[in-house]
Design a protein around this motif. Structure first.
Motif, PDB file in Angstrom:
ATOM      1  N   GLY A  16       0.808  -1.214   0.000  1.00 28.28           N
ATOM      2  CA  GLY A  16       0.000   0.000   0.000  1.00 28.28           C
ATOM      3  C   GLY A  16       0.839   1.260   0.000  1.00 28.28           C
ATOM      4  N   PHE A  17       1.891   1.266   0.820  1.00 30.91           N
ATOM      5  CA  PHE A  17       2.743   2.460   0.879  1.00 30.91           C
ATOM      6  C   PHE A  17       3.515   2.643  -0.425  1.00 30.91           C
ATOM      7  N   GLY A  18       3.914   1.531  -1.050  1.00 32.27           N
ATOM      8  CA  GLY A  18       4.616   1.630  -2.329  1.00 32.27           C
ATOM      9  C   GLY A  18       3.737   2.237  -3.407  1.00 32.27           C
ATOM     10  N   LEU A  19       2.486   1.780  -3.506  1.00 33.14           N
ATOM     11  CA  LEU A  19       1.557   2.375  -4.472  1.00 33.14           C
ATOM     12  C   LEU A  19       1.303   3.841  -4.141  1.00 33.14           C
ATOM     13  N   ALA A  20       1.125   4.129  -2.853  1.00 32.95           N
ATOM     14  CA  ALA A  20       0.896   5.516  -2.429  1.00 32.95           C
ATOM     15  C   ALA A  20       2.054   6.406  -2.853  1.00 32.95           C
ATOM     16  N   SER A  21       3.269   5.915  -2.686  1.00 33.46           N
ATOM     17  CA  SER A  21       4.454   6.709  -3.026  1.00 33.46           C
ATOM     18  C   SER A  21       4.511   7.009  -4.515  1.00 33.46           C
ATOM     19  N   ARG A  22       4.244   5.989  -5.318  1.00 39.14           N
ATOM     20  CA  ARG A  22       4.291   6.176  -6.773  1.00 39.14           C
ATOM     21  C   ARG A  22       3.202   7.154  -7.228  1.00 39.14           C
ATOM     22  N   ALA A  43       2.336   7.298   8.479  1.00 37.16           N
ATOM     23  CA  ALA A  43       2.586   6.904   7.085  1.00 37.16           C
ATOM     24  C   ALA A  43       2.415   8.099   6.152  1.00 37.16           C
ATOM     25  N   ALA A  44       1.439   8.958   6.441  1.00 37.06           N
ATOM     26  CA  ALA A  44       1.244  10.151   5.610  1.00 37.06           C
ATOM     27  C   ALA A  44       2.442  11.078   5.701  1.00 37.06           C
ATOM     28  N   ARG A  45       3.039  11.197   6.881  1.00 42.81           N
ATOM     29  CA  ARG A  45       4.243  12.037   7.031  1.00 42.81           C
ATOM     30  C   ARG A  45       5.419  11.422   6.266  1.00 42.81           C
ATOM     31  N   ARG A  46       5.522  10.088   6.306  1.00 43.77           N
ATOM     32  CA  ARG A  46       6.585   9.434   5.536  1.00 43.77           C
ATOM     33  C   ARG A  46       6.383   9.657   4.054  1.00 43.77           C
ATOM     34  N   LEU A  47       5.127   9.649   3.638  1.00 41.74           N
ATOM     35  CA  LEU A  47       4.816   9.873   2.229  1.00 41.74           C
ATOM     36  C   LEU A  47       5.248  11.272   1.798  1.00 41.74           C
ATOM     37  N   GLU A  48       5.037  12.248   2.651  1.00 41.04           N
ATOM     38  CA  GLU A  48       5.460  13.615   2.340  1.00 41.04           C
ATOM     39  C   GLU A  48       6.979  13.706   2.215  1.00 41.04           C
ATOM     40  N   ALA A  49       7.693  12.826   2.919  1.00 44.04           N
ATOM     41  CA  ALA A  49       9.160  12.832   2.845  1.00 44.04           C
ATOM     42  C   ALA A  49       9.653  12.245   1.526  1.00 44.04           C
ATOM     43  N   VAL A  50       8.972  11.222   1.004  1.00 49.57           N
ATOM     44  CA  VAL A  50       9.431  10.590  -0.240  1.00 49.57           C
ATOM     45  C   VAL A  50       8.841  11.261  -1.468  1.00 49.57           C
ATOM     46  N   ASP A 150      11.124   0.875  -4.080  1.00 49.49           N
ATOM     47  CA  ASP A 150      12.434   1.305  -4.568  1.00 49.49           C
ATOM     48  C   ASP A 150      12.215   2.437  -5.566  1.00 49.49           C
ATOM     49  N   LEU A 151      12.060   3.635  -5.054  1.00 45.94           N
ATOM     50  CA  LEU A 151      11.651   4.761  -5.889  1.00 45.94           C
ATOM     51  C   LEU A 151      12.760   5.270  -6.797  1.00 45.94           C
TER      52      LEU A 151
END
Length: 203
Positions: A16-22, A43-50, A150-151
């Motif tokens: 889920g986090f991988g799809l969210a990141s992409r 997780a939302a804060r981590r998403l803002e970081a990536v 792996d972005l």
């Protein structure tokens, strides 16, 4: 259909986090759903970081499910039925629900390259039976969670999508938002019983 916002239930997990990141990097607003509001917010804060500058927030699953026209479910099969029961009444009537679940035997202590029999025929068909009205699709089963996260590397391959025709423009939009992925129309939801076991094969 242009997808502006996706709610990802199970968005704190790897897939889920991988799809969210992409998707966040593609400019799509993300609502991360979790049973725990604190984990969702983290997780939302981590998403803002990536994905700097992205629009992301966390919410408990039922709240997240009601906030988007597209809802992506990325929980393990062992928790799938309980999740759908908990959010069914909050889903929008015309929501597109993307089920990424695979009934791997690991959910019951078996081998991860074996699949379980599902009474309805597939995990996605079970999802449809549990939520009724929304347009349910099955997709993203052949993407590795580690590769998604792996972005620094582009993904490449076909994404087989099963489900009603009315939902497929949204799926095409999301598949093609990730560079080098190709949308493949794999027919109706009945075909999910063929597509889901591909995950076990890849394992």
């Amino acid at each position: 259909m242009s997808v502006d916002r996706v709610a990802i239930l199970g968005g704190t997990g790897e897939e889920g986090f991988g799809l969210a990141s992409r998707w966040a990097r593609a400019g799509i607003e993300i609502v991360i759903g979790s049973r725990d509001a604190g984990r969702a917010d983290e997780a939302a804060r981590r998403l803002e970081a990536v994905a700097p500058g992205c629009a992301a927030r966390g919410a408990v699953n039922d709240e997240a499910a009601g906030e988007a026209d597209v809802v992506c479910v990325t929980v393990p099969f062992s928790g799938q039925a309980a999740l759908y029961r908990s959010v069914a009444e909050r889903l929008r009537p015309d929501a597109v629900v993307i089920d990424c679940t695979v009934p791997l035997a690991a959910a019951t202590g078996g081998r991860p390259w074996h699949t379980l029999g599902v009474w309805q025929g597939s995990a996605a068909q079970q999802a449809l039976a549990l939520v009724g009205g929304p347009r349910v699709c099955a997709a993203f089963h052949t993407l590795s969670a580690s590769a998604l996260n792996d972005l620094d590397e582009d993904l490449e391959g076909d994404v087989l999508v099963c489900g009603p025709k009315a939902a497929k423009p949204a799926l095409r939009d999301l598949v093609e938002a990730i560079p080098r992925l190709r949308f493949v129309d794999a027919g109706g939801l009945d075909n999910a019983r063929i597509v889901e076991p591909l995950t076990a094969l890849l394992v």
